[in-house]
Write a protein that holds these residues in place. Structure first.
Motif, short mmCIF file in Angstrom:
data_model
loop_
_atom_site.label_atom_id
_atom_site.label_comp_id
_atom_site.label_asym_id
_atom_site.label_seq_id
_atom_site.Cartn_x
_atom_site.Cartn_y
_atom_site.Cartn_z
N GLY A 103 32.47 47.93 34.90
CA GLY A 103 32.27 48.15 36.41
C GLY A 103 33.48 48.33 37.73
N LEU A 104 33.27 48.50 37.99
CA LEU A 104 34.29 48.74 39.22
C LEU A 104 34.65 47.77 40.53
CD1 LEU A 104 34.72 52.50 39.63
CD2 LEU A 104 36.39 51.17 38.49
N LEU A 105 35.80 46.76 40.72
CA LEU A 105 35.83 46.24 41.42
C LEU A 105 36.50 46.82 42.97
CD1 LEU A 105 35.35 42.84 42.97
CD2 LEU A 105 37.04 42.06 41.42
N ILE A 106 36.14 46.95 44.06
CA ILE A 106 36.16 48.26 44.96
C ILE A 106 36.78 46.92 46.08
CG2 ILE A 106 37.31 50.37 45.95
CD1 ILE A 106 35.32 51.40 43.82
N ASN A 107 38.19 46.80 46.57
CA ASN A 107 38.79 46.00 48.19
C ASN A 107 39.08 47.44 48.83
OD1 ASN A 107 39.01 44.53 49.58
ND2 ASN A 107 40.62 43.97 48.79
N PHE A 108 38.44 47.62 50.15
CA PHE A 108 38.64 48.49 51.09
C PHE A 108 39.36 48.70 52.02
CE2 PHE A 108 35.47 51.27 49.37
CZ PHE A 108 35.77 52.33 49.11
N ASN A 109 40.16 46.96 51.76
CA ASN A 109 40.93 46.26 52.68
C ASN A 109 42.08 46.08 52.44
OD1 ASN A 109 40.95 45.34 55.26
ND2 ASN A 109 40.98 43.19 55.32
N GLU A 110 42.75 46.89 52.24
CA GLU A 110 43.93 47.57 51.42
C GLU A 110 44.62 49.35 52.00
OE1 GLU A 110 46.24 45.79 49.35
OE2 GLU A 110 44.41 44.61 48.12
N VAL A 111 46.03 49.17 52.35
CA VAL A 111 46.17 50.03 52.85
C VAL A 111 45.73 51.36 51.40
CG1 VAL A 111 48.20 51.63 53.77
CG2 VAL A 111 47.76 48.36 54.46
N LEU A 112 46.90 50.75 50.73
CA LEU A 112 46.52 51.80 49.98
C LEU A 112 45.76 51.36 48.53
CD1 LEU A 112 50.42 52.67 48.21
CD2 LEU A 112 49.15 53.87 49.62
N LEU A 113 44.59 52.07 48.63
CA LEU A 113 42.63 51.50 48.00
C LEU A 113 43.48 51.48 46.83
CD1 LEU A 113 39.84 51.07 48.22
CD2 LEU A 113 39.13 53.53 47.45
N LYS A 114 44.32 52.01 45.44
CA LYS A 114 44.65 51.94 44.31
C LYS A 114 44.92 50.60 44.38
CE LYS A 114 48.89 53.00 43.83
NZ LYS A 114 50.05 54.49 43.51
N ASN A 115 45.56 49.70 45.36
CA ASN A 115 45.94 49.03 44.97
C ASN A 115 44.88 47.73 45.10
OD1 ASN A 115 48.83 49.51 44.32
ND2 ASN A 115 49.02 48.87 46.73
N GLY A 116 43.49 48.31 45.24
CA GLY A 116 42.13 47.10 45.59
C GLY A 116 41.34 47.74 44.41
N ILE A 117 41.26 48.56 43.34
CA ILE A 117 40.48 48.68 42.68
C ILE A 117 41.51 48.17 41.08
CG2 ILE A 117 39.73 50.46 41.17
CD1 ILE A 117 40.86 52.44 44.34
N LYS A 118 40.20 47.63 40.96
CA LYS A 118 40.09 46.76 39.57
C LYS A 118 38.97 47.68 38.78
CE LYS A 118 41.48 42.56 37.05
NZ LYS A 118 42.65 43.32 36.58
N ARG A 119 38.86 47.96 37.16
CA ARG A 119 37.99 48.28 36.07
C ARG A 119 37.89 46.98 35.30
NH1 ARG A 119 37.75 54.58 34.07
NH2 ARG A 119 39.30 54.88 36.08
#
Length: 122
Positions: A103-119
Motif C-alpha cells: 500500500g501507499l499512503l500519500i499526503n498531497f499537503n506537502e511542499v515536496l510530495l516525496k516527504n508525504g509518501i509512505k510505502r
C-alpha cells in the motif's frame, strides 16, 4: 511487479502534485491521479467498498479504499498537515481486510510530495 506498480503510482502522484501543488481537497487529487493512471492504461478503481468479515458475518461499515490499483495495490490519499500513526494504521487495516500486501499512503499537503509518501508492506 508490485514494486514497479507502486513506482508508477508515485510517479503519477508527483505529476499531479507538480501540476496542482498542495492545498486542494483530497477528492481533486484522487480524480486527477485516477486520470493519470488510466491514461497509462493502468486499471484503477476508486472509493471501493471494504466490508468487515466478523465471525462469518459481513458488515458494511462504510470503509472505502481511496484507490485500488490493478487489484494489487491500495493507495490511501490524505491532505493533512502531517501524516500521523493513525493514518498508517488505517492503511494497514485496509490492506489486511482486503488481503493486499502493498500500500501507499500519500499526503498531497506537502511542499515536496516525496516527504508525504509512505510505502507499506504486510
Amino acid at each position: 511487479m508490485d514494486k514497479d506498480l507502486a513506482g508508477v503510482v508515485i510517479g503519477c502522484a508527483i505529476e499531479v502534485h507538480r501540476q496542482l501543488g498542495p492545498g486542494l481537497l483530497e477528492s481533486v487529487y484522487q480524480k486527477c491521479l485516477v486520470y493519470e493512471l488510466r491514461n497509462l492504461g493502468i486499471q484503477v478503481e476508486y472509493e471501493v467498498k471494504l466490508p468487515v468479515l466478523y465471525k462469518g458475518i459481513e458488515f458494511d461499515n462504510g470503509f472505502r479504499i481511496d484507490l485500488l490499483v490493478s487489484k494489487l495495490l491500495i493507495v490511501e490519499l490524505k491532505t493533512v498537515k502531517k501524516l500521523e500513526n493513525i493514518h498508517q494504521a488505517q492503511l494497514l487495516t485496509y490492506m489486511k481486510l482486503a488481503n493486499i500486501g502493498i500500500g501507499l499512503l500519500i499526503n498531497f499537503n506537502e511542499v515536496l510530495l516525496k516527504n508525504g509518501i509512505k510505502r507499506m508492506v504486510l
